[in-house]
Scaffold this motif. Structure first.
Motif, PDB file in Angstrom:
ATOM      1  N   ARG A  63       0.826  -1.214   0.000  1.00  0.00           N
ATOM      2  CA  ARG A  63       0.000   0.000   0.000  1.00  0.00           C
ATOM      3  C   ARG A  63       0.858   1.260   0.000  1.00  0.00           C
ATOM      4  O   ARG A  63       0.360   2.362  -0.158  1.00  0.00           O
ATOM      5  CB  ARG A  63      -0.915   0.000   1.222  1.00  0.00           C
ATOM      6  CG  ARG A  63      -0.147   0.024   2.522  1.00  0.00           C
ATOM      7  CD  ARG A  63      -1.066   0.161   3.712  1.00  0.00           C
ATOM      8  NE  ARG A  63      -0.355  -0.181   4.944  1.00  0.00           N
ATOM      9  CZ  ARG A  63      -0.674   0.315   6.135  1.00  0.00           C
ATOM     10  NH1 ARG A  63      -1.662   1.160   6.262  1.00  0.00           N
ATOM     11  NH2 ARG A  63       0.011  -0.062   7.193  1.00  0.00           N
ATOM     12  N   ASN A  64       2.164   1.090   0.193  1.00  0.00           N
ATOM     13  CA  ASN A  64       3.051   2.263   0.270  1.00  0.00           C
ATOM     14  C   ASN A  64       3.696   2.566  -1.071  1.00  0.00           C
ATOM     15  O   ASN A  64       3.679   1.750  -1.993  1.00  0.00           O
ATOM     16  CB  ASN A  64       4.120   2.036   1.334  1.00  0.00           C
ATOM     17  CG  ASN A  64       3.541   2.135   2.732  1.00  0.00           C
ATOM     18  OD1 ASN A  64       2.482   2.757   2.918  1.00  0.00           O
ATOM     19  ND2 ASN A  64       4.210   1.530   3.693  1.00  0.00           N
ATOM     20  N   ASP A  65       4.315   3.755  -1.115  1.00  0.00           N
ATOM     21  CA  ASP A  65       4.868   4.207  -2.384  1.00  0.00           C
ATOM     22  C   ASP A  65       6.289   4.740  -2.227  1.00  0.00           C
ATOM     23  O   ASP A  65       6.654   5.746  -2.846  1.00  0.00           O
ATOM     24  CB  ASP A  65       3.950   5.299  -2.959  1.00  0.00           C
ATOM     25  CG  ASP A  65       3.643   5.050  -4.437  1.00  0.00           C
ATOM     26  OD1 ASP A  65       4.139   4.045  -4.986  1.00  0.00           O
ATOM     27  OD2 ASP A  65       2.926   5.870  -5.023  1.00  0.00           O
ATOM     28  N   TYR A  67       9.845   5.820  -2.664  1.00  0.00           N
ATOM     29  CA  TYR A  67      10.405   6.177  -3.976  1.00  0.00           C
ATOM     30  C   TYR A  67      11.498   5.223  -4.453  1.00  0.00           C
ATOM     31  O   TYR A  67      11.785   5.135  -5.632  1.00  0.00           O
ATOM     32  CB  TYR A  67      10.962   7.612  -3.940  1.00  0.00           C
ATOM     33  CG  TYR A  67       9.939   8.636  -3.515  1.00  0.00           C
ATOM     34  CD1 TYR A  67       8.608   8.554  -3.947  1.00  0.00           C
ATOM     35  CD2 TYR A  67      10.293   9.701  -2.686  1.00  0.00           C
ATOM     36  CE1 TYR A  67       7.663   9.487  -3.549  1.00  0.00           C
ATOM     37  CE2 TYR A  67       9.359  10.645  -2.289  1.00  0.00           C
ATOM     38  CZ  TYR A  67       8.046  10.530  -2.715  1.00  0.00           C
ATOM     39  OH  TYR A  67       7.117  11.451  -2.316  1.00  0.00           O
ATOM     40  N   ARG A  72       6.727  -0.797  -4.893  1.00  0.00           N
ATOM     41  CA  ARG A  72       5.852   0.317  -4.485  1.00  0.00           C
ATOM     42  C   ARG A  72       4.528   0.241  -5.244  1.00  0.00           C
ATOM     43  O   ARG A  72       4.466  -0.242  -6.380  1.00  0.00           O
ATOM     44  CB  ARG A  72       6.552   1.658  -4.728  1.00  0.00           C
ATOM     45  CG  ARG A  72       6.847   1.941  -6.196  1.00  0.00           C
ATOM     46  CD  ARG A  72       7.912   3.012  -6.350  1.00  0.00           C
ATOM     47  NE  ARG A  72       7.508   4.276  -5.764  1.00  0.00           N
ATOM     48  CZ  ARG A  72       6.883   5.256  -6.417  1.00  0.00           C
ATOM     49  NH1 ARG A  72       6.593   5.125  -7.711  1.00  0.00           N
ATOM     50  NH2 ARG A  72       6.559   6.371  -5.806  1.00  0.00           N
ATOM     51  N   LYS A  73       3.516   0.758  -4.587  1.00  0.00           N
ATOM     52  CA  LYS A  73       2.154   0.683  -5.131  1.00  0.00           C
ATOM     53  C   LYS A  73       2.044   1.182  -6.572  1.00  0.00           C
ATOM     54  O   LYS A  73       1.365   0.583  -7.411  1.00  0.00           O
ATOM     55  CB  LYS A  73       1.255   1.501  -4.190  1.00  0.00           C
ATOM     56  CG  LYS A  73      -0.119   1.825  -4.683  1.00  0.00           C
ATOM     57  CD  LYS A  73      -0.925   2.521  -3.604  1.00  0.00           C
ATOM     58  CE  LYS A  73      -0.457   3.975  -3.388  1.00  0.00           C
ATOM     59  NZ  LYS A  73      -1.205   4.627  -2.305  1.00  0.00           N
ATOM     60  N   SER A  74       2.736   2.287  -6.875  1.00  0.00           N
ATOM     61  CA  SER A  74       2.604   2.888  -8.208  1.00  0.00           C
ATOM     62  C   SER A  74       3.312   2.122  -9.318  1.00  0.00           C
ATOM     63  O   SER A  74       3.177   2.469 -10.483  1.00  0.00           O
ATOM     64  CB  SER A  74       3.156   4.315  -8.207  1.00  0.00           C
ATOM     65  OG  SER A  74       2.406   5.114  -7.365  1.00  0.00           O
ATOM     66  N   ASN A  75       4.114   1.140  -8.962  1.00  0.00           N
ATOM     67  CA  ASN A  75       4.793   0.388 -10.014  1.00  0.00           C
ATOM     68  C   ASN A  75       3.823  -0.633 -10.618  1.00  0.00           C
ATOM     69  O   ASN A  75       3.731  -1.781 -10.169  1.00  0.00           O
ATOM     70  CB  ASN A  75       6.048  -0.311  -9.488  1.00  0.00           C
ATOM     71  CG  ASN A  75       6.763  -1.065 -10.603  1.00  0.00           C
ATOM     72  OD1 ASN A  75       6.420  -0.905 -11.795  1.00  0.00           O
ATOM     73  ND2 ASN A  75       7.737  -1.878 -10.232  1.00  0.00           N
ATOM     74  N   THR A  76       3.142  -0.193 -11.678  1.00  0.00           N
ATOM     75  CA  THR A  76       2.145  -1.070 -12.311  1.00  0.00           C
ATOM     76  C   THR A  76       2.831  -2.193 -13.075  1.00  0.00           C
ATOM     77  O   THR A  76       2.191  -3.173 -13.460  1.00  0.00           O
ATOM     78  CB  THR A  76       1.248  -0.262 -13.266  1.00  0.00           C
ATOM     79  OG1 THR A  76       2.094   0.501 -14.123  1.00  0.00           O
ATOM     80  CG2 THR A  76       0.335   0.679 -12.492  1.00  0.00           C
ATOM     81  N   PRO A 174       6.734   9.186   0.391  1.00  0.00           N
ATOM     82  CA  PRO A 174       5.640  10.143   0.210  1.00  0.00           C
ATOM     83  C   PRO A 174       5.188  10.708   1.563  1.00  0.00           C
ATOM     84  O   PRO A 174       5.562  10.196   2.618  1.00  0.00           O
ATOM     85  CB  PRO A 174       4.537   9.313  -0.446  1.00  0.00           C
ATOM     86  CG  PRO A 174       4.894   7.893  -0.203  1.00  0.00           C
ATOM     87  CD  PRO A 174       6.362   7.821   0.011  1.00  0.00           C
ATOM     88  N   ASP A 237      11.848   0.951 -12.534  1.00  0.00           N
ATOM     89  CA  ASP A 237      10.476   1.469 -12.590  1.00  0.00           C
ATOM     90  C   ASP A 237      10.098   2.277 -11.360  1.00  0.00           C
ATOM     91  O   ASP A 237       8.962   2.222 -10.893  1.00  0.00           O
ATOM     92  CB  ASP A 237       9.482   0.309 -12.763  1.00  0.00           C
ATOM     93  CG  ASP A 237       9.738  -0.450 -14.044  1.00  0.00           C
ATOM     94  OD1 ASP A 237      10.063   0.192 -15.059  1.00  0.00           O
ATOM     95  OD2 ASP A 237       9.643  -1.698 -14.027  1.00  0.00           O
ATOM     96  N   THR A 238      11.068   3.000 -10.820  1.00  0.00           N
ATOM     97  CA  THR A 238      10.797   3.854  -9.657  1.00  0.00           C
ATOM     98  C   THR A 238      11.300   5.268  -9.951  1.00  0.00           C
ATOM     99  O   THR A 238      12.084   5.464 -10.896  1.00  0.00           O
ATOM    100  CB  THR A 238      11.548   3.343  -8.406  1.00  0.00           C
ATOM    101  OG1 THR A 238      12.969   3.438  -8.666  1.00  0.00           O
ATOM    102  CG2 THR A 238      11.194   1.912  -8.065  1.00  0.00           C
TER     103      THR A 238
END
Ligand code: SAH
Length: 348
Positions: A63-65, A67, A72-76, A174, A237-238
């Motif tokens: 659930r964390n992001d 960097y 991390r969550k945003s790494n689709t 974040p 991818d970060t």
């Protein structure tokens, strides 16, 4: 500079200024002197023994992001997976047959694993393997959750503080994550009775000698049973994809300093160290480390728990990792120990 190492060896502490100059003005010769002292202290406390921990990476949902982190969550691009309780028990079974007596359950911060599910998993492992220690590394949770896991039988908890400097922490995480909470978690864990591990990456973006000294000061304050230190390695991818890796040289130096600061500490030579240098883990042990954590995760998910690029051992079976590690350790005159390997202060 040697007198500072001698002082640290004797007093287990230095002033901020002394730590700063030691790190800033270090030379290969000074480093070698530090490592000699660190080995001496380690051998006085633990002999030539190296403890093995079986690492089970049971979920890469997060659930964390952060960097720096590849899961991390945003790494689709990350292909997500979760092991079932049965999968985890199978890993433990394999591990137990290979001589592991500590299982480290690590994951992203995945709230699918509710307190109830975690308690069930911990109890099942402890039930089946009463001679084993269970270590958790699942991030920040409430005091009540930590207490429930402890009461279920968890023995140890790894939660790296990542950096002990507030501004630096904000540059790595974040806004919703805070150093204050991270530290509060660590003190909660200690209070509950866990053997606790903190730690940090060496060479993380925006790190300075000053923040490294703050890391040392925080470690001194927390007095953890374990300290995990490894180099930062970028993940493509970060947001930190193009930042530089931490160096082997500085990572080893920090390991040596921590060994002198806390003589009885349990300190792994990390996978990240083995990733930036083919002999990184051996060198980590020779700089003061006394723990290795071969991977027990099923091969099918190995390459999905990618915190950073080029992580080693992602194709190997547990048994290969176990015996490869033994060979490596014997190659530098160490003995891999089949026991829980608790901290000296714990007489379980
Ligand atoms: N979710 C758990 C486990 C995190 S993974 C937790 O929050 O504690 C374990 C450790 O890997 C992290 O604490 C971090 O220090 C390290 N790590 C993450 N990304 C990394 C990277 N890019 N390079 C090196 N180490 C990394």
């Amino acid at each position: 500079m040697k007198y500072l190492i001698d002082k640290l060896y004797k007093a287990h502490n230095l002033t901020i200024e002394e730590f700063k100059s030691l790190i800033e003005e270090r030379t290969p010769e000074i480093a070698e002197y530090l490592f000699e002292r660190a080995r001496q202290v380690k051998i006085a406390n633990y002999g030539c023994d190296v403890y093995i921990r079986g690492l089970i990476e049971f979920s890469n949902y997060c659930r964390n992001d952060c960097y720096y982190c590849g899961i991390r969550k945003s790494n689709t691009g990350a292909e997500r997976y979760r092991l079932t309780e049965e999968d985890i028990l199978n890993c433990c079974n394999t591990g137990h047959n290979l001589g592991f007596r500590t299982f480290v359950l690590q994951s992203g911060e995945d709230l699918y694993f509710t307190d109830e599910k975690m308690v069930h998993i911990i109890k099942s492992i402890k039930n089946r393997y009463p001679d084993c220690a269970v270590t958790l590394s699942i991030g920040e949770r409430s005091y009540e959750s930590y207490k429930a896991f402890y009461d279920a039988g968890a023995d140890r908890y790894l939660l790296r503080h990542e950096t002990a400097n507030e501004e630096h922490y904000k540059k790595l995480h974040p806004e919703n994550l805070s150093l204050l909470n991270r530290k509060a978690c660590l003190f909660d864990l200690k209070k509950i009775g866990y053997q606790v591990g903190c730690g940090f990456m060496v060479g993380s973006p925006y790190q300075t000698v000053e923040t490294l000294v703050e890391d040392l000061m925080f470690i001194k304050e927390l007095q953890p049973h374990m300290v995990g230190i490894g180099p930062f390695i970028p993940h493509s991818d970060t947001p930190f994809a193009h930042k530089e890796s931490g160096t082997l040289e500085l990572t080893l130096f920090m390991l040596g300093l921590v060994r002198l600061m806390i003589p009885e500490v349990l300190m792994p030579a990390t996978t990240a160290l083995g990733t930036i240098d083919p002999l990184g883990r051996e060198k980590g042990i020779q700089a003061g480390g006394n723990v290795v954590m071969p991977n027990l995760s099923p091969v099918a998910v190995r390459n999905k728990y990618m915190l950073y690029d080029n992580k080693i051992c992602t194709g190997d079976e547990a048994a290969e990792c176990r015996f490869c590690m033994q060979k490596r350790m014997e190659g530098i005159g160490c003995r891999v120990v089949v026991s829980r390997g608790d901290h000296r202060s714990c007489n379980k």
